[in-house]
Design a protein around this motif. Structure first.
Motif, PDB file in Angstrom:
ATOM      1  N   ILE A 135       0.872  -1.175   0.000  1.00 24.03           N
ATOM      2  CA  ILE A 135       0.000   0.000   0.000  1.00 24.03           C
ATOM      3  C   ILE A 135       0.903   1.217   0.000  1.00 24.03           C
ATOM      4  CG2 ILE A 135      -1.807   1.281   1.225  1.00 24.03           C
ATOM      5  CD1 ILE A 135      -2.393  -1.384   2.757  1.00 24.03           C
ATOM      6  N   LEU A 136       0.796   2.052  -1.018  1.00 25.18           N
ATOM      7  CA  LEU A 136       1.625   3.243  -1.113  1.00 25.18           C
ATOM      8  C   LEU A 136       0.736   4.475  -1.187  1.00 25.18           C
ATOM      9  CD1 LEU A 136       4.850   3.708  -3.156  1.00 25.18           C
ATOM     10  CD2 LEU A 136       3.077   5.458  -3.277  1.00 25.18           C
ATOM     11  N   TYR A 137       1.104   5.506  -0.429  1.00 24.34           N
ATOM     12  CA  TYR A 137       0.383   6.776  -0.458  1.00 24.34           C
ATOM     13  C   TYR A 137       1.369   7.899  -0.723  1.00 24.34           C
ATOM     14  CZ  TYR A 137      -2.087  10.955   1.053  1.00 24.34           C
ATOM     15  OH  TYR A 137      -2.629  12.216   1.103  1.00 24.34           O
ATOM     16  N   ASP A 138       1.063   8.700  -1.740  1.00 23.55           N
ATOM     17  CA  ASP A 138       1.896   9.843  -2.115  1.00 23.55           C
ATOM     18  C   ASP A 138       1.190  11.110  -1.646  1.00 23.55           C
ATOM     19  OD1 ASP A 138       3.350  11.839  -3.309  1.00 23.55           O
ATOM     20  OD2 ASP A 138       3.190  11.069  -5.355  1.00 23.55           O
ATOM     21  N   SER A 139       1.717  11.731  -0.592  1.00 26.33           N
ATOM     22  CA  SER A 139       1.045  12.902  -0.018  1.00 26.33           C
ATOM     23  C   SER A 139       1.177  14.131  -0.903  1.00 26.33           C
ATOM     24  CB  SER A 139       1.610  13.206   1.381  1.00 26.33           C
ATOM     25  OG  SER A 139       2.977  13.541   1.312  1.00 26.33           O
ATOM     26  N   SER A 140       2.158  14.151  -1.816  1.00 26.15           N
ATOM     27  CA  SER A 140       2.337  15.318  -2.681  1.00 26.15           C
ATOM     28  C   SER A 140       1.211  15.446  -3.704  1.00 26.15           C
ATOM     29  CB  SER A 140       3.688  15.253  -3.405  1.00 26.15           C
ATOM     30  OG  SER A 140       3.722  14.169  -4.317  1.00 26.15           O
ATOM     31  N   SER A 141       0.655  14.311  -4.120  1.00 29.34           N
ATOM     32  CA  SER A 141      -0.440  14.317  -5.098  1.00 29.34           C
ATOM     33  C   SER A 141      -1.716  13.693  -4.544  1.00 29.34           C
ATOM     34  CB  SER A 141      -0.023  13.559  -6.363  1.00 29.34           C
ATOM     35  OG  SER A 141       0.300  12.216  -6.052  1.00 29.34           O
ATOM     36  N   LYS A 142      -1.655  13.261  -3.271  1.00 30.74           N
ATOM     37  CA  LYS A 142      -2.785  12.580  -2.627  1.00 30.74           C
ATOM     38  C   LYS A 142      -3.268  11.419  -3.491  1.00 30.74           C
ATOM     39  CE  LYS A 142      -4.336  16.385   0.273  1.00 30.74           C
ATOM     40  NZ  LYS A 142      -5.482  17.210   0.746  1.00 30.74           N
ATOM     41  N   SER A 143      -2.305  10.562  -3.828  1.00 31.87           N
ATOM     42  CA  SER A 143      -2.580   9.417  -4.696  1.00 31.87           C
ATOM     43  C   SER A 143      -2.163   8.121  -4.024  1.00 31.87           C
ATOM     44  CB  SER A 143      -1.821   9.559  -6.022  1.00 31.87           C
ATOM     45  OG  SER A 143      -2.213  10.728  -6.709  1.00 31.87           O
ATOM     46  N   THR A 144      -2.829   7.051  -4.376  1.00 30.23           N
ATOM     47  CA  THR A 144      -2.496   5.739  -3.851  1.00 30.23           C
ATOM     48  C   THR A 144      -2.061   4.804  -4.979  1.00 30.23           C
ATOM     49  OG1 THR A 144      -4.787   4.974  -4.064  1.00 30.23           O
ATOM     50  CG2 THR A 144      -4.135   5.912  -1.951  1.00 30.23           C
ATOM     51  N   PHE A 145      -1.268   3.817  -4.607  1.00 26.26           N
ATOM     52  CA  PHE A 145      -0.880   2.742  -5.516  1.00 26.26           C
ATOM     53  C   PHE A 145      -0.833   1.482  -4.655  1.00 26.26           C
ATOM     54  CE2 PHE A 145       2.685   1.034  -8.525  1.00 26.26           C
ATOM     55  CZ  PHE A 145       1.740   0.332  -9.246  1.00 26.26           C
ATOM     56  N   ILE A 146      -1.718   0.528  -4.943  1.00 23.46           N
ATOM     57  CA  ILE A 146      -1.913  -0.661  -4.111  1.00 23.46           C
ATOM     58  C   ILE A 146      -1.858  -1.884  -5.021  1.00 23.46           C
ATOM     59  CG2 ILE A 146      -3.522  -1.850  -2.562  1.00 23.46           C
ATOM     60  CD1 ILE A 146      -4.797   1.110  -2.255  1.00 23.46           C
ATOM     61  N   ALA A 147      -1.163  -2.943  -4.603  1.00 21.12           N
ATOM     62  CA  ALA A 147      -1.039  -4.099  -5.501  1.00 21.12           C
ATOM     63  C   ALA A 147      -0.764  -5.384  -4.734  1.00 21.12           C
ATOM     64  CB  ALA A 147       0.091  -3.860  -6.515  1.00 21.12           C
ATOM     65  N   THR A 148      -1.060  -6.502  -5.382  1.00 27.90           N
ATOM     66  CA  THR A 148      -0.741  -7.829  -4.859  1.00 27.90           C
ATOM     67  C   THR A 148      -0.153  -8.675  -5.984  1.00 27.90           C
ATOM     68  OG1 THR A 148      -2.910  -8.765  -5.413  1.00 27.90           O
ATOM     69  CG2 THR A 148      -2.671  -7.766  -3.235  1.00 27.90           C
ATOM     70  N   ASP A 149       0.534  -9.755  -5.598  1.00 24.63           N
ATOM     71  CA  ASP A 149       1.101 -10.646  -6.613  1.00 24.63           C
ATOM     72  C   ASP A 149      -0.003 -11.489  -7.253  1.00 24.63           C
ATOM     73  OD1 ASP A 149       1.022 -13.541  -5.474  1.00 24.63           O
ATOM     74  OD2 ASP A 149       1.823 -12.372  -3.807  1.00 24.63           O
ATOM     75  N   ALA A 150       0.348 -12.159  -8.341  1.00 27.26           N
ATOM     76  CA  ALA A 150      -0.627 -12.886  -9.149  1.00 27.26           C
ATOM     77  C   ALA A 150      -1.278 -14.056  -8.420  1.00 27.26           C
ATOM     78  CB  ALA A 150       0.032 -13.393 -10.435  1.00 27.26           C
ATOM     79  N   ASP A 151      -0.593 -14.600  -7.399  1.00 29.78           N
ATOM     80  CA  ASP A 151      -1.124 -15.753  -6.676  1.00 29.78           C
ATOM     81  C   ASP A 151      -1.849 -15.359  -5.399  1.00 29.78           C
ATOM     82  OD1 ASP A 151      -0.076 -17.608  -8.545  1.00 29.78           O
ATOM     83  OD2 ASP A 151       1.890 -17.483  -7.593  1.00 29.78           O
ATOM     84  N   GLY A 152      -1.846 -14.082  -5.057  1.00 29.30           N
ATOM     85  CA  GLY A 152      -2.473 -13.663  -3.806  1.00 29.30           C
ATOM     86  C   GLY A 152      -1.814 -14.335  -2.611  1.00 29.30           C
ATOM     87  N   SER A 153      -0.483 -14.376  -2.614  1.00 26.34           N
ATOM     88  CA  SER A 153       0.269 -15.127  -1.603  1.00 26.34           C
ATOM     89  C   SER A 153       0.162 -14.532  -0.204  1.00 26.34           C
ATOM     90  CB  SER A 153       1.746 -15.188  -2.006  1.00 26.34           C
ATOM     91  OG  SER A 153       1.903 -15.676  -3.321  1.00 26.34           O
ATOM     92  N   VAL A 154      -0.040 -13.224  -0.129  1.00 28.48           N
ATOM     93  CA  VAL A 154      -0.150 -12.542   1.165  1.00 28.48           C
ATOM     94  C   VAL A 154      -1.628 -12.314   1.477  1.00 28.48           C
ATOM     95  CG1 VAL A 154       0.382 -10.424   2.440  1.00 28.48           C
ATOM     96  CG2 VAL A 154       2.069 -11.403   0.867  1.00 28.48           C
ATOM     97  N   PRO A 155      -2.107 -12.720   2.660  1.00 31.73           N
ATOM     98  CA  PRO A 155      -3.494 -12.416   3.016  1.00 31.73           C
ATOM     99  C   PRO A 155      -3.724 -10.907   2.958  1.00 31.73           C
ATOM    100  CG  PRO A 155      -2.511 -13.957   4.580  1.00 31.73           C
ATOM    101  CD  PRO A 155      -1.395 -13.452   3.723  1.00 31.73           C
ATOM    102  N   PHE A 156      -4.717 -10.481   2.183  1.00 30.86           N
ATOM    103  CA  PHE A 156      -4.926  -9.048   1.980  1.00 30.86           C
ATOM    104  C   PHE A 156      -6.404  -8.828   1.681  1.00 30.86           C
ATOM    105  CE2 PHE A 156      -3.854  -5.062  -0.616  1.00 30.86           C
ATOM    106  CZ  PHE A 156      -3.600  -4.299   0.527  1.00 30.86           C
ATOM    107  N   PHE A 157      -7.023  -7.917   2.429  1.00 28.67           N
ATOM    108  CA  PHE A 157      -8.462  -7.718   2.342  1.00 28.67           C
ATOM    109  C   PHE A 157      -8.788  -6.232   2.203  1.00 28.67           C
ATOM    110  CE2 PHE A 157      -7.317 -11.325   4.944  1.00 28.67           C
ATOM    111  CZ  PHE A 157      -8.067 -12.358   4.406  1.00 28.67           C
ATOM    112  N   TRP A 158      -9.968  -5.967   1.642  1.00 23.57           N
ATOM    113  CA  TRP A 158     -10.417  -4.590   1.544  1.00 23.57           C
ATOM    114  C   TRP A 158     -11.926  -4.523   1.679  1.00 23.57           C
ATOM    115  CZ3 TRP A 158     -10.250  -2.119  -4.019  1.00 23.57           C
ATOM    116  CH2 TRP A 158     -10.866  -2.979  -4.936  1.00 23.57           C
ATOM    117  N   GLY A 159     -12.411  -3.316   1.939  1.00 23.31           N
ATOM    118  CA  GLY A 159     -13.842  -3.113   2.094  1.00 23.31           C
ATOM    119  C   GLY A 159     -14.132  -1.633   2.195  1.00 23.31           C
ATOM    120  N   THR A 160     -15.396  -1.305   2.334  1.00 25.35           N
ATOM    121  CA  THR A 160     -15.793   0.093   2.461  1.00 25.35           C
ATOM    122  C   THR A 160     -16.631   0.267   3.719  1.00 25.35           C
ATOM    123  OG1 THR A 160     -16.950   1.920   1.365  1.00 25.35           O
ATOM    124  CG2 THR A 160     -17.809  -0.274   0.971  1.00 25.35           C
ATOM    125  N   ASP A 161     -16.351   1.316   4.485  1.00 28.96           N
ATOM    126  CA  ASP A 161     -17.078   1.520   5.735  1.00 28.96           C
ATOM    127  C   ASP A 161     -18.372   2.281   5.481  1.00 28.96           C
ATOM    128  OD1 ASP A 161     -16.435   4.197   5.447  1.00 28.96           O
ATOM    129  OD2 ASP A 161     -15.293   4.360   7.303  1.00 28.96           O
TER     130      ASP A 161
END
Length: 251
Positions: A135-161
């Motif tokens: 999870i990367l956040y660039d405060s200069s442009s208020k932008s995000t860059f988020i990624a996972t590998d092709a196999d989803g090897s790391v447990p990683f979840f998302w949702g909306t509150d």
């Protein structure tokens, strides 16, 4: 690791949200989710991003095969979990002479993408050979860059509150705490950016189709995203620009 972003920074796909979910709450109100994370992980660090949200990190009781890393470089904040096997190759590719690790190479790859754009974002993700989620956040442009590998090897979840904030974590319970049933595993081999939304790194020209995610009781809880093989967009092109220009709105 945990991140919560305001809609102005990271607007989640509509299919991920479940309207009127009684189990969801506001992750940012009165520091609700940040305080909960700190109570579960007393040795954690929380980074306040102002109106954009926050990041939280701890390195206690982590999987030695999938270590967590955190770094800040020139107002770019990055949480990384996992490992990259081709660090030496990436170091040469990005012209880095100093010592680097997984989290710093992620930041440098993003910086190159943002400032010069010699590669499309999907290639940047594909070039990472390993097991990872970041999870990367660039405060200069208020932008995000988020990624996972092709196999989803790391447990990683998302949702909306309840207020439409995007919540991401390697701990599913942390996402459920704020999002209720409006959560799902982050799609394997995909990346998310502020300007481009969710895309597949392997099939960047195809749309992603939302498939309702149903729990054991038969209730819809979030959505899974699959590559739609019947849809295909034309490549937007990746013009090279000077390093002084900010290319973040085009990646």
């Amino acid at each position: 690791m945990l991140a919560v972003f305001d809609e102005s920074v990271a607007k989640c796909p509509e299919a991920l949200a479940i309207p009127d979910s009684s189990e969801s709450s506001c992750a940012l109100k009165d520091g609700f989710l940040a305080q909960h994370f700190s109570s579960v992980h007393p040795d954690s660090v929380t980074i306040n991003l102002g109106s954009s949200g926050f990041l939280a990190f701890n390195n206690v009781k982590q999987n030695p095969l999938l270590p967590r890393l955190f770094a800040v470089v020139d107002d770019m904040f990055c949480l990384f979990e996992g490992h990259i096997e081709n660090l030496g190759h990436l170091k040469q590719q990005y012209g880095l002479s100093k010592c680097v690790n997984e989290v710093t190479i992620s930041i440098e790859a993003y910086r190159t993408l943002r400032d010069r754009g010699p590669y499309p974002a999907d290639q940047v993700v594909r070039d990472f050979d390993g097991k990872f989620a970041f999870i990367l956040y660039d405060s200069s442009s208020k932008s995000t860059f988020i990624a996972t590998d092709a196999d989803g090897s790391v447990p990683f979840f998302w949702g909306t509150d309840a207020n439409g904030h995007l919540v991401l974590s390697d701990d599913s319970d942390m996402v459920k705490k704020a999002c209720g049933k409006s959560f799902a595993p982050f799609p394997k081999g995909c990346y998310f950016t502020t300007s481009g939304g969710l895309r597949s790194a392997e099939h960047p020209l195809n749309d992603l189709k939302a498939v309702p995610r149903v729990d054991s009781s038969g209730e819809v809880c979030g959505a899974l995203f699959k590559v739609d093989s019947e849809s295909r967009k034309e490549s937007p092109g990746m013009p090279r620009v000077g390093s002084a220009a900010n290319w973040s709105q085009n990646y």
